[in-house]
Design a protein around this motif. Structure first.
Motif, mmCIF file in Angstrom:
data_model
loop_
_atom_site.group_PDB
_atom_site.id
_atom_site.type_symbol
_atom_site.label_atom_id
_atom_site.label_comp_id
_atom_site.label_asym_id
_atom_site.label_seq_id
_atom_site.Cartn_x
_atom_site.Cartn_y
_atom_site.Cartn_z
ATOM 1 N N ASP A 196 0.872 -1.178 0.000
ATOM 2 C CA ASP A 196 0.000 0.000 0.000
ATOM 3 C C ASP A 196 0.905 1.223 0.000
ATOM 4 O O ASP A 196 1.450 1.617 1.039
ATOM 5 C CB ASP A 196 -0.898 -0.031 1.238
ATOM 6 N N ALA A 197 1.081 1.826 -1.167
ATOM 7 C CA ALA A 197 2.059 2.900 -1.325
ATOM 8 C C ALA A 197 1.769 4.073 -0.396
ATOM 9 O O ALA A 197 2.694 4.644 0.207
ATOM 10 C CB ALA A 197 2.083 3.375 -2.773
ATOM 11 N N ALA A 208 14.143 -6.170 1.850
ATOM 12 C CA ALA A 208 14.091 -5.621 0.494
ATOM 13 C C ALA A 208 14.640 -6.570 -0.570
ATOM 14 O O ALA A 208 14.663 -6.222 -1.746
ATOM 15 C CB ALA A 208 14.805 -4.267 0.401
ATOM 16 N N VAL A 209 15.083 -7.766 -0.189
ATOM 17 C CA VAL A 209 15.501 -8.769 -1.167
ATOM 18 C C VAL A 209 14.486 -9.901 -1.105
ATOM 19 O O VAL A 209 14.387 -10.589 -0.090
ATOM 20 C CB VAL A 209 16.924 -9.308 -0.876
ATOM 21 N N GLY A 252 9.859 -5.196 1.950
ATOM 22 C CA GLY A 252 10.633 -4.025 2.324
ATOM 23 C C GLY A 252 11.147 -3.244 1.133
ATOM 24 O O GLY A 252 11.470 -2.050 1.256
ATOM 25 N N ALA A 253 11.219 -3.884 -0.035
ATOM 26 C CA ALA A 253 11.684 -3.189 -1.240
ATOM 27 C C ALA A 253 10.802 -1.997 -1.574
ATOM 28 O O ALA A 253 11.282 -0.966 -2.069
ATOM 29 C CB ALA A 253 11.728 -4.167 -2.417
ATOM 30 N N ASP A 254 9.504 -2.118 -1.298
ATOM 31 C CA ASP A 254 8.585 -1.014 -1.595
ATOM 32 C C ASP A 254 8.841 0.177 -0.676
ATOM 33 O O ASP A 254 8.738 1.333 -1.089
ATOM 34 C CB ASP A 254 7.134 -1.482 -1.446
ATOM 35 N N ILE A 255 9.188 -0.117 0.575
ATOM 36 C CA ILE A 255 9.539 0.953 1.518
ATOM 37 C C ILE A 255 10.796 1.681 1.041
ATOM 38 O O ILE A 255 10.869 2.913 1.014
ATOM 39 C CB ILE A 255 9.776 0.377 2.922
ATOM 40 N N VAL A 256 11.797 0.897 0.649
ATOM 41 C CA VAL A 256 13.066 1.481 0.211
ATOM 42 C C VAL A 256 12.870 2.319 -1.049
ATOM 43 O O VAL A 256 13.472 3.387 -1.203
ATOM 44 C CB VAL A 256 14.119 0.375 -0.017
ATOM 45 N N ALA A 257 12.012 1.848 -1.963
ATOM 46 C CA ALA A 257 11.763 2.597 -3.199
ATOM 47 C C ALA A 257 11.199 3.981 -2.893
ATOM 48 O O ALA A 257 11.598 4.981 -3.508
ATOM 49 C CB ALA A 257 10.806 1.816 -4.096
#
Length: 235
Positions: free
Chosen positions: A69-70, A96-97, A101-106
């Motif tokens: 959920d962006a 994020a791998v 968590g990848a979406d948070i980092v993006a």
């Protein structure tokens, strides 16, 4: 000090964290009061393993949940924008791998926020290291399709890529489906294709072996029904 989004690795199994994670990670964890987490219960348990004296009730947790959920994720980064560092915790391994968590980092990167990955275990990297397959070029493909026909087509395509490009192909499955996947691999892949099974990485039950498909067909297969495993195929 620059407010930082720390990506904090978690153990892959029940191995004591001080055998797997650097002491510097503990210092970072102790300094944080805000954590974005994949799973609240596992995050709490991890933090107590890091330091039993951590006051869990004094911390704020932001659960990622099962679906991205962006807008929600963006709101989670408010403490960081306000000058407080935060941590991201996966259920296991590196955030994020192959992880939400990848979406948070993006989002953090788009905002120009400071992101720091900490050192820790990644089953992807560790399995490539131990496989004897090509470590110069490899691809992680996540989960394969569940439908039998689609799965077979996907495996044949990955095998063709491994042969043509000399690129190691990695994929995973949920533990209770590991044996079904392995049976499909041995039925679908060419006899000369090399297959690595890496299970229970970094735990007391760690088991990693690479053989041709023909050799696996003659071997006694390991019991993978309850063990996280990653599979690799190569030329």
């Amino acid at each position: 000090m620059t407010p930082t989004l720390y990506l904090i690795p978690v153990e892959l199994g029940d191995t004591p964290h001080d055998q797997i994670l650097p002491a510097a990670n503990r210092d970072v964890v102790r300094s944080l009061r805000h954590f974005i987490v994949e799973d609240l219960r596992s995050a709490r348990r991890f933090l107590k393993r890091v330091d039993r004296d951590i006051d869990i009730d004094a911390l704020t947790f932001y659960p990622m949940g099962k679906h991205s959920d962006a807008d929600l994720y963006a709101s989670y980064l408010q403490p960081l924008s306000a000058g407080e560092s935060m941590g991201v915790l996966s259920e296991a391994g590196c955030p994020a791998v192959a992880d939400p968590g990848a979406d948070i980092v993006a989002i953090a990167q788009r905002r120009g926020l400071h992101v720091v990955p900490l050192v820790g275990p990644s089953s992807i990297i560790l399995s490539v290291m131990a496989s004897g397959l090509n470590g110069q070029s490899f691809a992680f493909n996540g989960y394969l399709p569940i439908a039998p026909d689609e799965r077979t087509r996907r495996l044949k395509a990955l095998e063709a890529r491994a042969m043509q490009e000399q690129q190691t192909q990695l994929f995973i499955e949920t533990p209770f489906r590991n044996h079904k996947l392995l049976a499909t691999l041995l039925h679908t892949l060419r006899p000369q294709t090399r297959l690595c099974i890496a299970a229970g990485i970094t735990t007391a039950d760690e088991w990693i072996a690479t053989r041709t498909v023909a050799a696996w067909q003659r071997a006694t297969l390991p019991d993978l029904s309850k063990t996280p495993a990653i599979f690799l195929i190569g030329a």
